[in-house]
Design a protein around this motif. Structure first.
Motif, PDB file in Angstrom:
ATOM      1  N   UNK A   1      -2.971  13.814  -3.111  1.00 31.60           N
ATOM      2  CA  UNK A   1      -2.969  14.249  -1.707  1.00 31.60           C
ATOM      3  C   UNK A   1      -3.985  13.449  -0.911  1.00 31.60           C
ATOM      4  N   UNK A   2      -3.694  12.189  -0.743  1.00 31.71           N
ATOM      5  CA  UNK A   2      -4.591  11.304  -0.002  1.00 31.71           C
ATOM      6  C   UNK A   2      -3.745  10.385   0.870  1.00 31.71           C
ATOM      7  N   UNK A   3      -3.991  10.421   2.170  1.00 32.58           N
ATOM      8  CA  UNK A   3      -3.198   9.597   3.086  1.00 32.58           C
ATOM      9  C   UNK A   3      -3.320   8.108   2.781  1.00 32.58           C
ATOM     10  N   UNK A   4      -4.526   7.574   2.475  1.00 34.33           N
ATOM     11  CA  UNK A   4      -4.599   6.143   2.162  1.00 34.33           C
ATOM     12  C   UNK A   4      -3.748   5.729   0.972  1.00 34.33           C
ATOM     13  N   UNK A   5      -3.522   6.650   0.018  1.00 30.52           N
ATOM     14  CA  UNK A   5      -2.709   6.298  -1.152  1.00 30.52           C
ATOM     15  C   UNK A   5      -1.244   6.054  -0.782  1.00 30.52           C
ATOM     16  N   UNK A   6      -0.831   6.519   0.391  1.00 31.71           N
ATOM     17  CA  UNK A   6       0.535   6.257   0.833  1.00 31.71           C
ATOM     18  C   UNK A   6       0.770   4.760   1.012  1.00 31.71           C
ATOM     19  N   UNK A   7      -0.309   4.000   1.173  1.00 33.67           N
ATOM     20  CA  UNK A   7      -0.175   2.547   1.298  1.00 33.67           C
ATOM     21  C   UNK A   7       0.362   1.922   0.024  1.00 33.67           C
ATOM     22  N   UNK A   8       0.139   2.563  -1.125  1.00 28.08           N
ATOM     23  CA  UNK A   8       0.558   1.979  -2.406  1.00 28.08           C
ATOM     24  C   UNK A   8       2.079   1.809  -2.468  1.00 28.08           C
TER      25      UNK A   8
ATOM     26  N   UNK B   1       8.048   1.869 -10.421  1.00 25.24           N
ATOM     27  CA  UNK B   1       6.678   1.374 -10.519  1.00 25.24           C
ATOM     28  C   UNK B   1       5.690   2.356  -9.902  1.00 25.24           C
ATOM     29  N   UNK B   2       6.014   2.881  -8.723  1.00 25.53           N
ATOM     30  CA  UNK B   2       5.101   3.796  -8.027  1.00 25.53           C
ATOM     31  C   UNK B   2       4.967   5.106  -8.793  1.00 25.53           C
ATOM     32  N   UNK B   3       6.056   5.577  -9.393  1.00 23.67           N
ATOM     33  CA  UNK B   3       5.973   6.811 -10.189  1.00 23.67           C
ATOM     34  C   UNK B   3       4.970   6.656 -11.322  1.00 23.67           C
ATOM     35  N   UNK B   4       5.004   5.510 -11.992  1.00 26.37           N
ATOM     36  CA  UNK B   4       4.054   5.263 -13.082  1.00 26.37           C
ATOM     37  C   UNK B   4       2.625   5.184 -12.550  1.00 26.37           C
TER      38      UNK B   4
END
Length: 418
Positions: free
Chosen positions: A50-57, A272-275
């Motif tokens: 639950x981190x908005x910056x991680x949405x960049x990944x 990839x993102x799921x992993x």
């Protein structure tokens, strides 16, 4: 708790349990032993994502997949070929330059190793390069993506350490370019020693045509990174901009993108993102267990009780991170070890952004170092040899990478930045 956490994690990794599962099991078992309710561990698991910056990944991963599907990678290779193909070991230089430009868009070293490797390694083999050299240069050049913005690893460190993503990107830009220059020189020296050929020279007209075709692709990092640096949008919003620009260029400029390829790119991104996100979530729970158990304070007291010399502490941190990077997935390593090591670094006066660059480079080197060395495994498989056989040819690249790591570690002190 620290003993149970560390011991169980090492045991699970040793018997071959996947990293994400190992980290999660170690976290939940140690919390259960301490009497912490399981729902607390589950809450930390969810909180890890639950981190908005991680949405960049996922956004930057998707942008890279769309660029590859839409023909952007091939335009970058054509431009690199026209620019540096004429020098000794031209295809090695093309490989490095392509990874520099593509890495400045995808943010994923694994994606770069796979995408560029599939295109260039067969060409290198046909031109007389040994499989080990073809695999090694591709694997080494691909880790530049972790140092150059928009590095996914930098984003994750910024979230873990609560530092500015923009600051990390700014410093990562010139450090990543320095890696590119060092690798170009390394490839040229190896080519001279082994007699690898130069490629066909391209005249100014041909170079101009290749550059014009590559301009739309080259504009992607300029727009995204420029927007982030100027404060027009955040790093996360920059990921969305990268996806939109990549799709527009793929559909309307290069016309290589189709809806079927979009679906394939989204499928690859989802896997990839799921992993990645599973590992991040599990590692967040592990990190919380470490902090709750007082591990950072215990370790800081132990280290500072032995020495408070900043240079020695940085050396120890580098050796530790190099070893960790060989066996632990980089994103998990950042989430786990940042809360442990960062308090020690700040206690002796190391800037958190500077330490972030050190962490990222260490873990990037881990991608080309056995026993895991996932990027070396990928490129070796494409080249048709085992990673063990490629390791001998990887040694010069590994040596240059470690030299650059220590320059980044200690140069700021020599330059008076501290």
């Amino acid at each position: 708790m620290p003993v149970i956490l560390g011991g169980l994690l090492l045991l699970l990794l040793a018997i071959g349990v996947p990293v994400g599962i190992s980290v999660g099991l170690a976290s939940f078992v140690s919390l259960a032993v301490e009497g912490v309710p399981p729902e607390v561990g589950a809450q930390r698991f969810i909180a890890g994502m639950r981190s908005f910056p991680l949405l960049a990944v996922p956004l930057f991963v998707l942008a890279g997949a769309i660029m590859n599907a839409g023909g952007t990678t091939q335009r970058l290779i054509d431009f690199a070929y026209a620019l540096v193909g004429r020098i000794r070991g031209g295809l090695s230089a093309v490989n490095v330059l392509t990874n520099v430009t593509f890495g400045g868009m995808s943010g994923s070293a694994v994606a770069d190793a796979s995408a560029v490797g599939r295109l260039l390694i067969p060409q290198m083999l046909r031109r007389g390069y040994s499989p080990g050299d073809a695999a090694s240069v591709t694997a080494a050049a691909s880790i530049i993506a972790l140092v150059l913005p928009p590095s996914i690893t930098m984003i994750i460190y910024a979230v873990a350490a609560e530092v500015s993503i923009g600051d990390l990107f700014f410093h990562g830009l010139y450090i990543g370019l320095a890696f590119g220059v060092a690798y170009l020189i390394t490839g040229w020296l190896i080519a001279r020693k082994k007699g690898y050929p130069a490629e066909k020279s391209t005249d100014l007209r041909g170079l101009g045509r290749a550059f014009l075709k590559a301009i739309p692709a080259l504009l992607i990092p300029v727009v995204v990174l420029g927007g982030i640096r100027l404060g027009v949008f955040t790093a996360t919003e920059g990921g969305a901009v990268a996806v939109a620009v990549a799709a527009i260029i793929g559909f309307f400029v290069y016309r290589g993108l189709t809806w079927a390829r979009i679906v394939t790119a989204m499928r690859e991104t989802a896997m990839l993102v799921a992993a990645i996100m599973l590992i991040i979530a599990m590692a967040q729970a592990y990190s919380w267990a470490l902090v709750t158990g007082g591990t950072p304070e215990i370790l800081a007291a132990a280290v500072l009780g032995i020495t408070d010399n900043i240079f020695v502490i940085l050396l120890v941190a580098n050796v530790l991170l190099l070893l960790v990077g060989t066996v632990v997935e980089g994103n998990a390593a950042i989430i786990i070890f940042t809360p442990v090591l960062l308090p020690i670094m700040t206690a002796v006066g190391v800037d958190p952004v500077h330490f972030g660059l050190i962490v990222v480079i260490n873990l990037a080197i881990g991608l080309i170092t056995p026993p895991v060395g996932i990027n070396l495994l990928i490129t070796s498989r494409i080249a048709g040899i085992s990673a063990e056989k490629a390791m001998k040819d990887m040694l010069p690249w590994l040596g240059v990478s470690i030299l650059l790591l220590f320059i980044v570690t200690y140069a700021p002190f020599a330059l008076g930045w501290y």
